[in-house]
Design a protein around this motif. Structure first.
Motif, PDB file in Angstrom:
ATOM      1  N   TRP A 211       0.862  -1.166   0.000  1.00  0.00           N
ATOM      2  CA  TRP A 211       0.000   0.000   0.000  1.00  0.00           C
ATOM      3  C   TRP A 211       0.898   1.215   0.000  1.00  0.00           C
ATOM      4  N   GLU A 212       0.360   2.357  -0.428  1.00  0.00           N
ATOM      5  CA  GLU A 212       1.165   3.579  -0.539  1.00  0.00           C
ATOM      6  C   GLU A 212       1.046   4.396   0.734  1.00  0.00           C
ATOM      7  N   GLY A 213       1.797   3.990   1.743  1.00  0.00           N
ATOM      8  CA  GLY A 213       1.799   4.671   3.028  1.00  0.00           C
ATOM      9  C   GLY A 213       3.036   5.531   3.204  1.00  0.00           C
TER      10      GLY A 213
ATOM     11  N   GLU B 130       6.039   7.144   0.529  1.00  0.00           N
ATOM     12  CA  GLU B 130       6.315   8.568   0.386  1.00  0.00           C
ATOM     13  C   GLU B 130       7.783   8.876   0.666  1.00  0.00           C
ATOM     14  N   ARG B 131       8.343   8.245   1.705  1.00  0.00           N
ATOM     15  CA  ARG B 131       9.771   8.459   2.023  1.00  0.00           C
ATOM     16  C   ARG B 131      10.656   7.948   0.890  1.00  0.00           C
TER      17      ARG B 131
ATOM     18  N   ILE C  96       9.941   7.873  -2.314  1.00  0.00           N
ATOM     19  CA  ILE C  96       9.894   8.868  -3.388  1.00  0.00           C
ATOM     20  C   ILE C  96      10.786  10.051  -3.039  1.00  0.00           C
ATOM     21  N   GLU C  97      10.677  10.552  -1.821  1.00  0.00           N
ATOM     22  CA  GLU C  97      11.493  11.695  -1.403  1.00  0.00           C
ATOM     23  C   GLU C  97      12.982  11.369  -1.448  1.00  0.00           C
ATOM     24  N   ALA C  98      13.350  10.155  -1.038  1.00  0.00           N
ATOM     25  CA  ALA C  98      14.757   9.780  -0.980  1.00  0.00           C
ATOM     26  C   ALA C  98      15.355   9.549  -2.357  1.00  0.00           C
ATOM     27  N   PHE C  99      14.589   8.947  -3.256  1.00  0.00           N
ATOM     28  CA  PHE C  99      15.139   8.579  -4.559  1.00  0.00           C
ATOM     29  C   PHE C  99      14.926   9.634  -5.640  1.00  0.00           C
ATOM     30  N   GLN C 100      14.002  10.567  -5.427  1.00  0.00           N
ATOM     31  CA  GLN C 100      13.725  11.581  -6.445  1.00  0.00           C
ATOM     32  C   GLN C 100      14.985  12.296  -6.929  1.00  0.00           C
ATOM     33  N   PRO C 101      15.917  12.680  -6.066  1.00  0.00           N
ATOM     34  CA  PRO C 101      17.106  13.383  -6.557  1.00  0.00           C
ATOM     35  C   PRO C 101      17.953  12.576  -7.559  1.00  0.00           C
ATOM     36  N   LEU C 102      17.802  11.261  -7.594  1.00  0.00           N
ATOM     37  CA  LEU C 102      18.598  10.438  -8.497  1.00  0.00           C
ATOM     38  C   LEU C 102      18.021  10.387  -9.911  1.00  0.00           C
ATOM     39  N   TYR C 103      16.779  10.797 -10.067  1.00  0.00           N
ATOM     40  CA  TYR C 103      16.090  10.724 -11.347  1.00  0.00           C
ATOM     41  C   TYR C 103      16.069  12.085 -12.037  1.00  0.00           C
ATOM     42  N   GLN C 104      16.064  12.070 -13.365  1.00  0.00           N
ATOM     43  CA  GLN C 104      16.059  13.301 -14.146  1.00  0.00           C
ATOM     44  C   GLN C 104      14.677  13.934 -14.242  1.00  0.00           C
ATOM     45  N   GLN C 105      13.620  13.162 -13.954  1.00  0.00           N
ATOM     46  CA  GLN C 105      12.256  13.668 -14.045  1.00  0.00           C
ATOM     47  C   GLN C 105      11.475  13.219 -12.819  1.00  0.00           C
ATOM     48  N   PRO C 106      10.357  13.875 -12.542  1.00  0.00           N
ATOM     49  CA  PRO C 106       9.579  13.485 -11.351  1.00  0.00           C
ATOM     50  C   PRO C 106       9.102  12.043 -11.428  1.00  0.00           C
TER      51      PRO C 106
ATOM     52  N   VAL D 251      -6.332  -2.236 -15.097  1.00  0.00           N
ATOM     53  CA  VAL D 251      -6.903  -1.359 -14.074  1.00  0.00           C
ATOM     54  C   VAL D 251      -6.038  -0.119 -13.955  1.00  0.00           C
ATOM     55  N   SER D 252      -6.634   0.980 -13.548  1.00  0.00           N
ATOM     56  CA  SER D 252      -5.846   2.197 -13.401  1.00  0.00           C
ATOM     57  C   SER D 252      -5.360   2.304 -11.968  1.00  0.00           C
ATOM     58  N   ARG D 253      -4.116   2.640 -11.824  1.00  0.00           N
ATOM     59  CA  ARG D 253      -3.499   2.758 -10.508  1.00  0.00           C
ATOM     60  C   ARG D 253      -3.747   4.144  -9.943  1.00  0.00           C
ATOM     61  N   PRO D 254      -4.229   4.243  -8.740  1.00  0.00           N
ATOM     62  CA  PRO D 254      -4.369   5.573  -8.137  1.00  0.00           C
ATOM     63  C   PRO D 254      -2.993   6.225  -8.057  1.00  0.00           C
ATOM     64  N   SER D 255      -2.899   7.430  -8.584  1.00  0.00           N
ATOM     65  CA  SER D 255      -1.581   8.062  -8.625  1.00  0.00           C
ATOM     66  C   SER D 255      -1.559   9.401  -7.908  1.00  0.00           C
ATOM     67  N   ASP D 256      -2.486   9.604  -6.979  1.00  0.00           N
ATOM     68  CA  ASP D 256      -2.557  10.897  -6.314  1.00  0.00           C
ATOM     69  C   ASP D 256      -1.262  11.240  -5.593  1.00  0.00           C
ATOM     70  N   ILE D 257      -0.605  10.266  -4.975  1.00  0.00           N
ATOM     71  CA  ILE D 257       0.647  10.570  -4.269  1.00  0.00           C
ATOM     72  C   ILE D 257       1.706  10.991  -5.269  1.00  0.00           C
ATOM     73  N   HIS D 258       1.773  10.258  -6.383  1.00  0.00           N
ATOM     74  CA  HIS D 258       2.756  10.610  -7.416  1.00  0.00           C
ATOM     75  C   HIS D 258       2.475  12.008  -7.968  1.00  0.00           C
ATOM     76  N   GLU D 259       1.200  12.316  -8.233  1.00  0.00           N
ATOM     77  CA  GLU D 259       0.845  13.616  -8.778  1.00  0.00           C
ATOM     78  C   GLU D 259       1.152  14.725  -7.778  1.00  0.00           C
ATOM     79  N   GLN D 260       0.874  14.485  -6.495  1.00  0.00           N
ATOM     80  CA  GLN D 260       1.183  15.481  -5.470  1.00  0.00           C
ATOM     81  C   GLN D 260       2.683  15.733  -5.424  1.00  0.00           C
ATOM     82  N   PHE D 261       3.460  14.654  -5.498  1.00  0.00           N
ATOM     83  CA  PHE D 261       4.909  14.810  -5.445  1.00  0.00           C
ATOM     84  C   PHE D 261       5.418  15.542  -6.675  1.00  0.00           C
TER      85      PHE D 261
END
Length: 189
Positions: free
Chosen positions: A143-145, A149-150, A152-162, A173-183
């Motif tokens: 689950w996306e708890g 979130e941690r 995403i925050e920790a690894f985001q600097p290693l990626y060139q895009q969000p 099925v469509s995956r809920p992506s609200d956390i990704h969109e918020q980030f």
């Protein structure tokens, strides 16, 4: 007097036991890595200097796990693809997840096929969106708890895009992506 004299010896014996156990565990891990044609990662320069490892070992310089991940990616020229972020099961390394309903998980718990340690009642009560490893032999539930979130925050600097939806969930099925969109939104500002 004899009790005091025994204490240092018992501490030393315990230390020697721990060192022997660590060496035994290391030998098993190295043997597995070699048998599977893998590279063994370590930060233990002393063991490398003693010749404890042999070939097929990479000594990492960075202290933290996220910095070590970046170092491995850089050293071995591993591409970081946003669509692959968190796309594998942490237990069995299988790729992809299926969306599963809360009702399904409740029935699986009631039948004893999922235990409280794998899916605590509090999580089941708070969360609505769940994913299960596609490997039927594994079936780990995610689950996306806060840990998600941690990550995403920790690894985001290693990626060139969000980091966005991984695409690791079944395409039907469509995956809920609200956390990704918020980030992504907060990273853009």
């Amino acid at each position: 007097e004899s009790r005091a004299a025994c204490r240092p010896q018992s501490r030393e014996a315990e230390k020697q036991r721990r060192v022997a156990l660590r060496r035994e565990q290391l030998a098993v891990a190295l043997g597995t890595a070699r048998a599977e044609g893998r590279i063994f990662l370590t930060t233990d320069r002393k063991a490398v200097a003693r010749g404890a490892f042999g070939a097929g070992v990479c000594v990492l310089d960075k202290p933290g796990r996220y910095e070590q991940f970046a170092e491995v990616c850089s050293r071995f020229h591993l591409p970081l693809v946003c669509e692959q972020f968190l796309s594998r099961c942490v237990d069995c390394n299988s790729e992809g997840f299926n969306v599963v309903s809360k009702d399904y998980l409740i029935s699986e718990k009631a039948a004893g096929r999922i235990d409280d340690k794998a899916l605590p009642d509090g999580v089941l009560a708070k969360m609505d969106d769940f994913y299960q490893c596609k490997n039927a032999a594994c079936g780990k539930v995610f689950w996306e708890g806060p840990k998600f979130e941690r990550a995403i925050e920790a690894f985001q600097p290693l990626y060139q895009q969000p980091l966005r939806s991984t695409g690791a969930v079944d395409d039907s099925v469509s995956r809920p992506s609200d956390i990704h969109e918020q980030f992504a939104a907060s990273a853009a500002t």
